[in-house]
Design an enzyme around this catalytic site. Structure first.
Site, PDB file in Angstrom:
ATOM      1  N   GLY A   1     -57.296  30.257 -50.058  1.00  0.00           N
ATOM      2  CA  GLY A   1     -56.592  30.362 -51.286  1.00  0.00           C
ATOM      3  C   GLY A   1     -56.953  30.059 -52.377  1.00  0.00           C
ATOM      4  O   GLY A   1     -58.338  29.535 -52.384  1.00  0.00           O
TER       5      GLY A   1
ATOM      6  N   PHE B   1     -56.294  26.971 -53.618  1.00  0.00           N
ATOM      7  CA  PHE B   1     -56.286  25.572 -53.880  1.00  0.00           C
ATOM      8  C   PHE B   1     -56.857  24.993 -52.198  1.00  0.00           C
ATOM      9  O   PHE B   1     -57.164  23.930 -51.985  1.00  0.00           O
ATOM     10  CB  PHE B   1     -55.185  24.887 -53.963  1.00  0.00           C
ATOM     11  N   SER B   2     -57.302  26.154 -51.324  1.00  0.00           N
ATOM     12  CA  SER B   2     -57.620  25.506 -49.831  1.00  0.00           C
ATOM     13  C   SER B   2     -58.153  26.771 -49.014  1.00  0.00           C
ATOM     14  O   SER B   2     -58.190  27.860 -49.512  1.00  0.00           O
ATOM     15  CB  SER B   2     -56.223  25.125 -49.313  1.00  0.00           C
TER      16      SER B   2
ATOM     17  N   LYS C   1     -56.517  22.402 -42.561  1.00  0.00           N
ATOM     18  CA  LYS C   1     -56.439  22.813 -43.842  1.00  0.00           C
ATOM     19  C   LYS C   1     -57.523  21.782 -45.107  1.00  0.00           C
ATOM     20  O   LYS C   1     -57.104  20.853 -45.171  1.00  0.00           O
ATOM     21  CB  LYS C   1     -55.079  23.024 -44.579  1.00  0.00           C
TER      22      LYS C   1
ATOM     23  N   ASP D   1     -42.346  27.814 -53.045  1.00  0.00           N
ATOM     24  CA  ASP D   1     -43.502  28.873 -52.735  1.00  0.00           C
ATOM     25  C   ASP D   1     -43.179  29.422 -51.579  1.00  0.00           C
ATOM     26  O   ASP D   1     -43.890  29.714 -50.569  1.00  0.00           O
ATOM     27  CB  ASP D   1     -44.774  28.336 -52.757  1.00  0.00           C
TER      28      ASP D   1
HETATM   29  P1  ADP Z   1     -52.699  27.919 -49.189  1.00  0.00           P
HETATM   30  O1  ADP Z   1     -52.014  26.891 -50.048  1.00  0.00           O
HETATM   31  O2  ADP Z   1     -54.037  28.396 -49.448  1.00  0.00           O
HETATM   32  O3  ADP Z   1     -51.541  29.176 -49.582  1.00  0.00           O
HETATM   33  P2  ADP Z   1     -51.390  27.778 -46.474  1.00  0.00           P
HETATM   34  O4  ADP Z   1     -50.759  26.425 -46.067  1.00  0.00           O
HETATM   35  O5  ADP Z   1     -50.380  28.787 -46.958  1.00  0.00           O
HETATM   36  O6  ADP Z   1     -52.591  27.587 -47.884  1.00  0.00           O
HETATM   37  O7  ADP Z   1     -52.370  28.665 -45.446  1.00  0.00           O
HETATM   38  C1  ADP Z   1     -53.001  29.644 -45.943  1.00  0.00           C
HETATM   39  C2  ADP Z   1     -52.743  30.632 -44.702  1.00  0.00           C
HETATM   40  O8  ADP Z   1     -53.360  30.101 -43.502  1.00  0.00           O
HETATM   41  C3  ADP Z   1     -51.521  30.888 -44.430  1.00  0.00           C
HETATM   42  O9  ADP Z   1     -50.924  32.041 -44.968  1.00  0.00           O
HETATM   43  C4  ADP Z   1     -51.529  31.315 -42.698  1.00  0.00           C
HETATM   44  O10 ADP Z   1     -52.194  32.518 -42.450  1.00  0.00           O
HETATM   45  C5  ADP Z   1     -52.831  30.326 -42.248  1.00  0.00           C
HETATM   46  N1  ADP Z   1     -52.070  29.131 -41.672  1.00  0.00           N
HETATM   47  C6  ADP Z   1     -51.584  28.073 -42.547  1.00  0.00           C
HETATM   48  N2  ADP Z   1     -51.240  27.134 -41.428  1.00  0.00           N
HETATM   49  C7  ADP Z   1     -51.611  27.411 -40.412  1.00  0.00           C
HETATM   50  C8  ADP Z   1     -51.102  26.861 -38.891  1.00  0.00           C
HETATM   51  N3  ADP Z   1     -50.516  25.750 -38.842  1.00  0.00           N
HETATM   52  N4  ADP Z   1     -51.101  27.745 -38.049  1.00  0.00           N
HETATM   53  C9  ADP Z   1     -51.728  29.002 -38.188  1.00  0.00           C
HETATM   54  N5  ADP Z   1     -52.205  29.697 -39.391  1.00  0.00           N
HETATM   55  C10 ADP Z   1     -52.028  28.960 -40.556  1.00  0.00           C
HETATM   56 MG    MG Z   2     -49.984  29.625 -48.897  1.00  0.00          MG
END
Ligand code: ADP
Ligand code: MG
Length: 381
Positions: A32, A34-35, A78, A165
């Site tokens: 994304g 930010f990550s 992450k 969000d």
């Molecule tokens: P961002 O801030 O980049 O949106 P997220 O925390 O939403 O970060 O994570 C981005 C994507 O990574 C999620 O939409 C999901 O598809 C995957 N993801 C995040 N956390 C998990 C998790 N604990 N287990 C499996 N997939 C994950």
């Molecule tokens: Mg997200």
């Protein structure tokens, strides 16, 4: 791309010198603004005590690992980019820590920091892409989906935290097991106490307004826009994802409440009930208000705007005077499914929908109240 992944993994392992003794990255699952999010194995786990495995072996053995091992031995790492402010990173981790142990909220395992690099460790949650199942859900699937989501929000809101969000990408739902968990507290905030919820526009953010007042070139106003708008812009936190922003966010109300999360849940529910995703899709806040007005009608939009000391003007002629019926909308857009779900189920779901998508945020249902809604207790009929 396997080459690229390898390169990226090597780079990360070089940066995080301590990480390798705990986790081995096996796949990238998201990227994304930010990550970046990776799938990893816990190398301290007995089964993975194969120190001679390099990444490619693990990648090739991916299928076998999947079959042999319960998903619980996978981790999610992450990596929060340095471009994020240190405050934002700290806040995400603190909020995750505070909420850890809440039902339906992803638990924080740990976090690593080395210099300016931060890695948050979460359990890996096997889940399905919303686009793959939102049109085929049975009523019981829908109930499970929203029961989990409202349960998560109940805990989040009890902790006086706004997620900000809520959207399918941040609620990881396992279709087969009918369970879901809320993730991504990157935009979450502690709810501020309201000192001035209905201040007149002119008193808001005086400094911001002064700073941003500048000469505007006269331009022909596009359809739907206020002509010769000489007012100063209002700054308010408008974080979130397009299509999921509540009317008060779009109207730039400065004091925002947990009700903005409930609105976003309503947007997910209307997507499922009408089989339209995304349901709202305009990029721009003014257009987003027009989209909402198309459903709620001019009269209610004007009332909502005036609640927040705003005015709503438009020259878009297709906006109805009064609101459309949600039931009729579902029947028109998703007739086959609506008939299969059964009349009582649809009526209950739409009643809940109407209580989430209330324009006046002070009258919107809370997550806790939503869990008591008849939609979640069908046998009571
Ligand atoms: P961002 O801030 O980049 O949106 P997220 O925390 O939403 O970060 O994570 C981005 C994507 O990574 C999620 O939409 C999901 O598809 C995957 N993801 C995040 N956390 C998990 C998790 N604990 N287990 C499996 N997939 C994950
Ligand atoms: Mg997200």
């Amino acid at each position: 791309s396997e080459e690229l992944l390898k390169e990226e993994v090597t780079e990360i392992m070089d940066e995080f010198t301590t990480l390798g003794s705990y986790y081995q990255l096996v796949d990238k699952i998201g990227e994304g603004t930010f990550s970046s999010v990776y799938k990893a194995v816990d190398v301290r786990h007995e089964y993975y005590d194969n120190s001679n495995w390099d990444l490619s072996t693990i990648c090739n053995d991916y299928e076998r690992i999947n079959l042999d091992q319960s998903s619980s031995s996978f981790m999610t790492l992450k990596r929060i980019y340095v471009t994020s402010s240190p405050e934002r990173i700290t806040s995400e981790i603190e909020i995750l820590h505070q909420l850890s142990g809440s039902e339906c909220v992803v638990p924080l395992i740990t976090a690593f920091r080395q210099m300016d690099q931060v890695m948050v460790v979460l359990p890996y949650l096997p889940h399905d892409d919303f686009r793959a199942f939102y049109r085929s859900m049975e009523m019981d699937d829908i109930r499970c989906y929203f029961r989990c989501l409202f349960t998560a929000l109940k805990h989040v809101h009890k902790n006086r935290i706004l997620h900000r969000d809520i959207k399918p990408g941040n609620f990881l739902f396992n279709y087969k097991y009918r369970t879901g968990m809320l993730v991504d507290f990157g935009l979450a905030q502690v709810v501020l106490k309201s000192r001035q919820s209905n201040v007149p526009l002119s008193l808001m953010n005086e400094k911001e307004n002064m700073r941003s007042s500048h000469f505007k070139e006269p331009q022909p106003a596009p359809v739907g826009y206020y002509k010769n708008d000489s007012r100063n812009p209002v700054r308010a936190n408008r974080a979130g994802t397009r299509g999921f922003r509540a009317p008060e966010v779009l109207l730039r109300v400065v004091h925002q409440t947990v009700a903005i999360d409930v609105w976003a849940v309503g947007v997910i529910l209307i997507s499922i009930l009408t089989a339209r995703f995304p349901f709202f899709q305009s990029e721009d806040d003014a257009d987003a208000l027009i989209e909402i007005a198309t459903i709620f009608g001019l009269k209610e939009m004007k009332e909502c705007a005036s609640l927040h000391n705003r005015t709503f003007h438009t020259n878009v002629t297709t906006i109805p005077k009064t609101r459309l019926s949600f039931i009729k909308l579902c029947m028109a857009l998703n007739k086959q499914k609506a008939e299969a779900w059964g009349e009582q189920n649809v009526r209950d779901a739409v009643d809940l929908l109407e209580k989430c998508l209330v324009l006046d945020c002070s009258r919107r249902i809370s997550a806790e109240e939503a869990l008591d809604h008849p939609f979640f207790h069908p046998s009571a009929h």
